[in-house]
Design an enzyme around this catalytic site. Sequence first.
Site, PDB file in Angstrom:
ATOM      1  N   TYR A 174     -18.869  -1.069 -11.355  1.00  0.00           N
ATOM      2  CA  TYR A 174     -18.812  -0.721 -10.119  1.00  0.00           C
ATOM      3  C   TYR A 174     -18.985   0.553 -10.150  1.00  0.00           C
ATOM      4  O   TYR A 174     -18.781   1.457 -10.950  1.00  0.00           O
ATOM      5  CB  TYR A 174     -17.692  -1.413  -9.366  1.00  0.00           C
ATOM      6  CG  TYR A 174     -16.584  -0.881  -9.744  1.00  0.00           C
ATOM      7  CD1 TYR A 174     -15.637  -1.056 -11.241  1.00  0.00           C
ATOM      8  CD2 TYR A 174     -15.700   0.012  -8.808  1.00  0.00           C
ATOM      9  CE1 TYR A 174     -14.576  -0.503 -11.391  1.00  0.00           C
ATOM     10  CE2 TYR A 174     -14.448   0.467  -9.131  1.00  0.00           C
ATOM     11  CZ  TYR A 174     -13.980   0.268 -10.489  1.00  0.00           C
ATOM     12  OH  TYR A 174     -12.682   0.779 -10.905  1.00  0.00           O
ATOM     13  N   GLU A 176      -4.754   7.977 -18.714  1.00  0.00           N
ATOM     14  CA  GLU A 176      -4.859   8.276 -17.212  1.00  0.00           C
ATOM     15  C   GLU A 176      -4.139   7.270 -16.476  1.00  0.00           C
ATOM     16  O   GLU A 176      -3.215   6.457 -16.702  1.00  0.00           O
ATOM     17  CB  GLU A 176      -6.361   7.905 -17.025  1.00  0.00           C
ATOM     18  CG  GLU A 176      -6.840   6.663 -17.200  1.00  0.00           C
ATOM     19  CD  GLU A 176      -8.320   6.423 -17.183  1.00  0.00           C
ATOM     20  OE1 GLU A 176      -9.037   7.123 -16.624  1.00  0.00           O
ATOM     21  OE2 GLU A 176      -9.001   5.331 -17.556  1.00  0.00           O
ATOM     22  N   LEU A 223     -11.714   7.040 -18.112  1.00  0.00           N
ATOM     23  CA  LEU A 223     -12.772   6.902 -17.149  1.00  0.00           C
ATOM     24  C   LEU A 223     -12.958   8.588 -16.942  1.00  0.00           C
ATOM     25  O   LEU A 223     -12.058   8.956 -16.429  1.00  0.00           O
ATOM     26  CB  LEU A 223     -12.772   6.152 -15.972  1.00  0.00           C
ATOM     27  CG  LEU A 223     -14.076   6.210 -15.124  1.00  0.00           C
ATOM     28  CD1 LEU A 223     -14.996   5.483 -15.707  1.00  0.00           C
ATOM     29  CD2 LEU A 223     -13.530   5.768 -13.654  1.00  0.00           C
TER      30      LEU A 223
HETATM   31  N1  PMP Z   1      -9.742   6.766 -14.039  1.00  0.00           N
HETATM   32  C1  PMP Z   1      -9.802   5.571 -13.596  1.00  0.00           C
HETATM   33  C2  PMP Z   1      -8.998   4.302 -14.308  1.00  0.00           C
HETATM   34  C3  PMP Z   1     -10.380   5.007 -12.158  1.00  0.00           C
HETATM   35  O1  PMP Z   1     -10.226   3.774 -11.792  1.00  0.00           O
HETATM   36  C4  PMP Z   1     -10.755   6.233 -11.310  1.00  0.00           C
HETATM   37  C5  PMP Z   1     -11.189   5.885  -9.855  1.00  0.00           C
HETATM   38  N2  PMP Z   1     -12.335   5.427 -10.087  1.00  0.00           N
HETATM   39  C6  PMP Z   1     -10.470   7.530 -12.047  1.00  0.00           C
HETATM   40  C7  PMP Z   1     -10.176   7.484 -13.291  1.00  0.00           C
HETATM   41  C8  PMP Z   1     -11.138   8.474 -11.218  1.00  0.00           C
HETATM   42  O2  PMP Z   1     -12.393   8.720 -11.026  1.00  0.00           O
HETATM   43  P1  PMP Z   1     -13.257   9.259  -9.619  1.00  0.00           P
HETATM   44  O3  PMP Z   1     -12.851  10.688  -9.625  1.00  0.00           O
HETATM   45  O4  PMP Z   1     -14.601   9.156  -9.914  1.00  0.00           O
HETATM   46  O5  PMP Z   1     -12.708   8.330  -8.561  1.00  0.00           O
END
Ligand code: PMP
Length: 319
Positions: A41, A199, A223
Amino acid sequence: MTAVDDVSHDPIVYLNGELVPLSEARVPVLDRGFIFGDGIYEVAPLYAGHAGRRTPFRFEQHLARLARSVGKIGIANPFDDAGWRSLIARVVAANEAHAGLRADQDAIAYIQVTRGVAKRGHAFPAGIQPTVFVMVTPLNLPSETQRAQGVRCVTAEDRRWLNCDIKSVSLLGNVLMAQYAAENDAFETIQFRDGVLTEGSSSNVWVVKDGVLAAPPRSHKILEGIRYGLIEALAQECGIRFEAREISEAELRAADEIIVSSATKEVLPVTQLDGQAVGKGRPGAVFAALYAGYQRAKAKEAQHAQQGVENESRENITA
Ligand code: PMP
């Protein structure tokens, strides 16, 4: 207001070629997203812009991560970037026209691609079409109070799989961490793997000590948020030194500032960790600089989008 008047209750969504109200959207139970969590997603902010012009923020990067995510799990990308952009524009237009999304409301695009529908069996089935789902709903950013006072977080051991770089819909590990935060009256759970910071359940984590900003390096253990590269660039712009490196649990607990970032949180200060004050217990100077920089980046993208429209109309006039 009826459910259909309010886009947050019954938005118009895209599912496999059709625009339908969310309440009527259906996927077969043999969809591999349902059976195996076999899909990916993406979540991208679409900020309300000048004169009703909505600005997708860092959309190129979101689409690039979407392409990487499908690529990593062997699904052919159902659309190229132009195809995704026009699809999102169609869903936005449908919601503005029929489902009550106001032009002055910030929105969030949720995109999901699963491997598709097939007789149950673990390995990839041949010749099936991916399921494509797009939903656009209002974006509720953190409150002024949350930004001004910071949020409380708790910590836990990271027990997820080791492909955290894939934005997979198999989110049970993250769901359990979010639930742990909810049960402990906290905003987010910050995770450690073997004593090293990874994270949050749905955010990247940043640490400040003596004016230096640090974050775990890009790897399969986290991520890579679309805000990761942005915050690196903002730090440079603001003259803040940045280090991508391993951060120990002890370092996190001794930080002057902790910041979490994500599409829906932007950047947010953490002022309490496991019941202890972080630094002085209030949002710090690095957070303030990054937050201001983030708002400047939004304004700059909105301005570019507006200029694009003006150039387009000039071209139309001269054509
Ligand atoms: N880590 C995880 C596990 C996440 O779910 C998210 C949010 N999608 C992020 C980091 C931050 O990603 P982004 O800055 O693209 O929202």
